[in-house]
Enzyme design. Structure first.
Site, mmCIF file in Angstrom:
data_model
loop_
_atom_site.group_PDB
_atom_site.id
_atom_site.type_symbol
_atom_site.label_atom_id
_atom_site.label_comp_id
_atom_site.label_asym_id
_atom_site.label_seq_id
_atom_site.Cartn_x
_atom_site.Cartn_y
_atom_site.Cartn_z
ATOM 1 N N PHE A 104 13.432 4.343 10.525
ATOM 2 C CA PHE A 104 12.070 3.590 10.044
ATOM 3 C C PHE A 104 11.078 4.666 10.061
ATOM 4 O O PHE A 104 12.023 5.929 10.773
ATOM 5 C CB PHE A 104 11.357 2.956 11.321
ATOM 6 C CG PHE A 104 10.506 1.771 10.925
ATOM 7 C CD1 PHE A 104 11.060 0.986 10.198
ATOM 8 C CD2 PHE A 104 9.264 2.617 10.519
ATOM 9 C CE1 PHE A 104 10.274 0.251 9.439
ATOM 10 C CE2 PHE A 104 8.235 2.261 10.329
ATOM 11 C CZ PHE A 104 8.581 0.716 9.545
ATOM 12 N N ASP A 162 7.349 3.017 -2.792
ATOM 13 C CA ASP A 162 7.678 3.664 -1.535
ATOM 14 C C ASP A 162 8.967 4.119 -1.396
ATOM 15 O O ASP A 162 10.228 5.351 -1.095
ATOM 16 C CB ASP A 162 7.061 3.676 -0.761
ATOM 17 C CG ASP A 162 6.840 2.577 -0.108
ATOM 18 O OD1 ASP A 162 7.477 1.407 -0.245
ATOM 19 O OD2 ASP A 162 6.022 2.182 0.862
ATOM 20 N N LYS A 167 0.704 -1.185 -0.026
ATOM 21 C CA LYS A 167 -0.005 0.367 0.029
ATOM 22 C C LYS A 167 0.599 1.646 -0.203
ATOM 23 O O LYS A 167 0.443 2.766 -0.489
ATOM 24 C CB LYS A 167 -0.994 0.054 0.962
ATOM 25 C CG LYS A 167 -1.360 -1.097 1.621
ATOM 26 C CD LYS A 167 -2.971 -0.930 3.162
ATOM 27 C CE LYS A 167 -2.898 -2.175 3.264
ATOM 28 N NZ LYS A 167 -3.478 -2.246 4.532
ATOM 29 N N GLY A 168 2.202 0.895 0.269
ATOM 30 C CA GLY A 168 3.259 1.992 0.436
ATOM 31 C C GLY A 168 2.983 3.239 -0.160
ATOM 32 O O GLY A 168 3.449 4.413 -0.357
ATOM 33 N N ASP A 198 14.733 -1.371 1.290
ATOM 34 C CA ASP A 198 15.717 -1.544 2.107
ATOM 35 C C ASP A 198 16.258 -2.401 1.359
ATOM 36 O O ASP A 198 18.201 -2.042 0.866
ATOM 37 C CB ASP A 198 14.049 -1.731 3.052
ATOM 38 C CG ASP A 198 14.959 -1.739 4.423
ATOM 39 O OD1 ASP A 198 15.766 -1.008 4.597
ATOM 40 O OD2 ASP A 198 13.822 -2.296 5.226
ATOM 41 N N LYS A 233 16.812 3.635 1.155
ATOM 42 C CA LYS A 233 18.075 3.550 2.280
ATOM 43 C C LYS A 233 19.323 2.633 1.768
ATOM 44 O O LYS A 233 18.412 1.103 2.701
ATOM 45 C CB LYS A 233 16.933 2.711 3.415
ATOM 46 C CG LYS A 233 16.798 2.662 4.396
ATOM 47 C CD LYS A 233 16.540 2.025 5.881
ATOM 48 C CE LYS A 233 14.517 2.138 6.402
ATOM 49 N NZ LYS A 233 14.214 1.568 6.751
HETATM 50 P P1 IMP Z 1 12.496 -4.229 1.215
HETATM 51 O O1 IMP Z 1 12.405 -5.538 0.186
HETATM 52 O O2 IMP Z 1 13.193 -4.581 2.837
HETATM 53 O O3 IMP Z 1 13.413 -3.348 0.536
HETATM 54 O O4 IMP Z 1 11.109 -3.574 1.862
HETATM 55 C C1 IMP Z 1 10.668 -2.526 0.910
HETATM 56 C C2 IMP Z 1 9.417 -2.316 1.548
HETATM 57 O O5 IMP Z 1 9.315 -2.742 3.250
HETATM 58 C C3 IMP Z 1 8.854 -1.377 1.395
HETATM 59 O O6 IMP Z 1 8.267 -1.298 0.187
HETATM 60 C C4 IMP Z 1 8.103 -0.311 2.519
HETATM 61 O O7 IMP Z 1 6.822 -1.270 2.506
HETATM 62 C C5 IMP Z 1 8.782 -1.246 3.730
HETATM 63 N N1 IMP Z 1 9.712 -0.703 4.394
HETATM 64 C C6 IMP Z 1 10.936 -0.420 4.108
HETATM 65 N N2 IMP Z 1 11.717 0.235 5.546
HETATM 66 C C7 IMP Z 1 10.409 1.046 6.151
HETATM 67 C C8 IMP Z 1 10.584 2.491 6.938
HETATM 68 O O8 IMP Z 1 11.639 2.324 7.423
HETATM 69 N N3 IMP Z 1 9.273 2.923 7.454
HETATM 70 C C9 IMP Z 1 8.623 2.348 6.603
HETATM 71 N N4 IMP Z 1 8.300 1.170 5.670
HETATM 72 C C10 IMP Z 1 9.215 0.246 5.538
HETATM 73 MG MG MG Z 2 6.022 -1.185 -0.061
#
Ligand code: IMP
Ligand code: MG
Length: 186
Positions: free
Chosen positions: A162, A110, A53-54, A113, A141
């Site tokens: 975060f 959004d 949803k982000g 990470d 990030k």
């Molecule tokens: P990844 O697969 O670790 O890159 O995670 C990506 C997803 O984790 C993003 O699409 C977000 O929904 C969530 N996410 C990662 N970091 C944050 C944060 O700092 N705040 C809120 N959601 C996050």
């Molecule tokens: Mg997301």
């Protein structure tokens, strides 16, 4: 599936918001990205794929900054839930309603990470025969990256913190903040 309650979390007993990007800074940057995308895709009609949803708010604003005939679709990928750490497991919860074969796909996310979600999603769209797959991400990030992910259109790099607001949540809260803030516990 029940919606986790923010109050039930022990990770943030006494939450505090530290503003990181104002609504105005976000809109200015999105205007620049929209212009760049408009130039890069001139003569084509890309399909924007927002990751729920982000990315819903970013996708809504970004598409209005793009002066091209574009389509908009959404996908949902399993995410953090109540935890601030990624499980490493990626799952499509809601798939696209349309085929991507021969389309120019612009994934709108959004935040990148660890990169696990995006590396899986981008590879999946390639496998399905998209003629091109690019990524627009509002936040990067980068310190936490585990998988290589190329971000073609990036809003801002952020440190390992975060963040919430402008679509980003913690346990479903704060998505409606018009700005982006670091969530801290005291
Ligand atoms: P990844 O697969 O670790 O890159 O995670 C990506 C997803 O984790 C993003 O699409 C977000 O929904 C969530 N996410 C990662 N970091 C944050 C944060 O700092 N705040 C809120 N959601 C996050
Ligand atoms: Mg997301």
């Amino acid at each position: 599936m029940t919606t986790p309650s923010f109050a039930a979390s022990s990770e943030f007993a006494n939450p505090q918001l530290e503003p990181l990007f104002t609504a105005e800074q976000i809109q200015t940057r999105i205007g620049e990205l929209g212009q760049q995308i408009t130039n890069d895709y001139a003569g084509r009609n890309p399909l924007l794929v927002g990751v729920l949803k982000g990315a819903c708010i970013f996708a809504s604003d970004l598409m209005r900054a793009i002066d091209l005939p574009i389509g908009l679709e959404f996908m949902a990928i399993s995410s953090y839930g109540m935890s601030m750490r990624t499980s490493g497991e990626v799952r499509i919860v809601k798939d696209l309603d349309v085929g991507v074969e021969g389309r120019d796909i612009l994934v709108v996310e959004d935040i990148v990470d660890t990169g696990l979600t995006l590396s899986y999603l981008l590879a999946t769209l390639h496998q399905r025969g998209a003629s091109s797959v690019r990524l627009a991400a509002l936040l990067d990030k980068y310190e936490r990256r585990e998988r290589d992910v190329q971000i073609d259109y990036l809003g801002f790099q952020i440190p390992d913190a975060f963040v919430v607001g402008y679509g980003l949540d913690f346990a479903e809260r704060y998505r409606n903040l018009p700005y982006i803030a670091v969530l801290k516990s005291t």
